[in-house]
Design a protein around this motif. Structure first.
Motif, PDB file in Angstrom:
ATOM      1  N   ALA A  14      87.575   3.790  64.601  1.00 27.72           N
ATOM      2  CA  ALA A  14      86.120   3.851  64.446  1.00 27.72           C
ATOM      3  C   ALA A  14      85.745   4.066  62.977  1.00 27.72           C
ATOM      4  N   GLN A  15      86.534   4.858  62.283  1.00 29.13           N
ATOM      5  CA  GLN A  15      86.278   5.107  60.866  1.00 29.13           C
ATOM      6  C   GLN A  15      86.295   3.799  60.078  1.00 29.13           C
ATOM      7  N   SER A  16      87.200   2.910  60.396  1.00 29.21           N
ATOM      8  CA  SER A  16      87.266   1.642  59.666  1.00 29.21           C
ATOM      9  C   SER A  16      86.019   0.792  59.921  1.00 29.21           C
ATOM     10  N   ILE A  17      85.503   0.816  61.148  1.00 31.47           N
ATOM     11  CA  ILE A  17      84.270   0.090  61.457  1.00 31.47           C
ATOM     12  C   ILE A  17      83.103   0.674  60.678  1.00 31.47           C
ATOM     13  N   VAL A  18      83.022   1.994  60.686  1.00 30.93           N
ATOM     14  CA  VAL A  18      81.925   2.683  60.007  1.00 30.93           C
ATOM     15  C   VAL A  18      81.963   2.441  58.498  1.00 30.93           C
ATOM     16  N   GLU A  19      83.143   2.483  57.923  1.00 34.72           N
ATOM     17  CA  GLU A  19      83.258   2.236  56.484  1.00 34.72           C
ATOM     18  C   GLU A  19      82.772   0.841  56.122  1.00 34.72           C
ATOM     19  N   GLU A  20      83.115  -0.143  56.943  1.00 35.12           N
ATOM     20  CA  GLU A  20      82.670  -1.513  56.680  1.00 35.12           C
ATOM     21  C   GLU A  20      81.150  -1.622  56.758  1.00 35.12           C
ATOM     22  N   LEU A  21      80.566  -1.045  57.808  1.00 30.51           N
ATOM     23  CA  LEU A  21      79.109  -1.082  57.934  1.00 30.51           C
ATOM     24  C   LEU A  21      78.427  -0.298  56.823  1.00 30.51           C
ATOM     25  N   SER A  22      79.017   0.832  56.465  1.00 31.13           N
ATOM     26  CA  SER A  22      78.459   1.638  55.389  1.00 31.13           C
ATOM     27  C   SER A  22      78.452   0.866  54.074  1.00 31.13           C
ATOM     28  N   ASN A  23      79.541   0.166  53.804  1.00 30.16           N
ATOM     29  CA  ASN A  23      79.613  -0.633  52.585  1.00 30.16           C
ATOM     30  C   ASN A  23      78.647  -1.811  52.627  1.00 30.16           C
ATOM     31  N   GLN A  24      78.548  -2.461  53.770  1.00 28.92           N
ATOM     32  CA  GLN A  24      77.701  -3.645  53.898  1.00 28.92           C
ATOM     33  C   GLN A  24      76.217  -3.299  53.832  1.00 28.92           C
ATOM     34  N   TYR A  25      75.816  -2.209  54.487  1.00 31.37           N
ATOM     35  CA  TYR A  25      74.394  -1.851  54.566  1.00 31.37           C
ATOM     36  C   TYR A  25      74.048  -0.608  53.752  1.00 31.37           C
TER      37      TYR A  25
END
Length: 91
Positions: free
Chosen positions: A21-32
């Protein structure tokens, strides 16, 4: 009521699920550019126009996101991206 609600069952150990889940969140955090914070197995994130929570429970991940008026144009692309990532990582 959340604009985006995602539920997914999984079989991996909860510790591994949290890392996934952390990897998903990091990607979304970086993107948005959305800041986030973990409190145990619950992650909250908030920025102007978006607020959400991700919960990791044994065998289940839940994501609820509420979007402001301007962010609603990103609803389907955001949902699609999250679901794709969850399906890839948790399957």
């Amino acid at each position: 009521m959340a604009d985006i609600e995602i539920r997914k069952s999984f079989t991996m150990p909860i510790g591994k699920a949290r890392k996934a889940a952390q990897s998903i969140v990091e990607e979304l955090s970086n993107q948005y550019n959305i800041p986030y914070e973990w409190d145990g197995d619950v992650l909250t994130f908030q920025k102007t126009g978006i607020k959400g929570v991700l919960r990791i429970a044994p065998k289940k991940i839940e994501i609820d996101i509420t979007l402001g008026l301007v962010m609603k144009i990103f609803k389907e692309p955001m949902r699609s991206e999250i679901e794709k990532n969850i399906d890839t990582i948790f399957s």
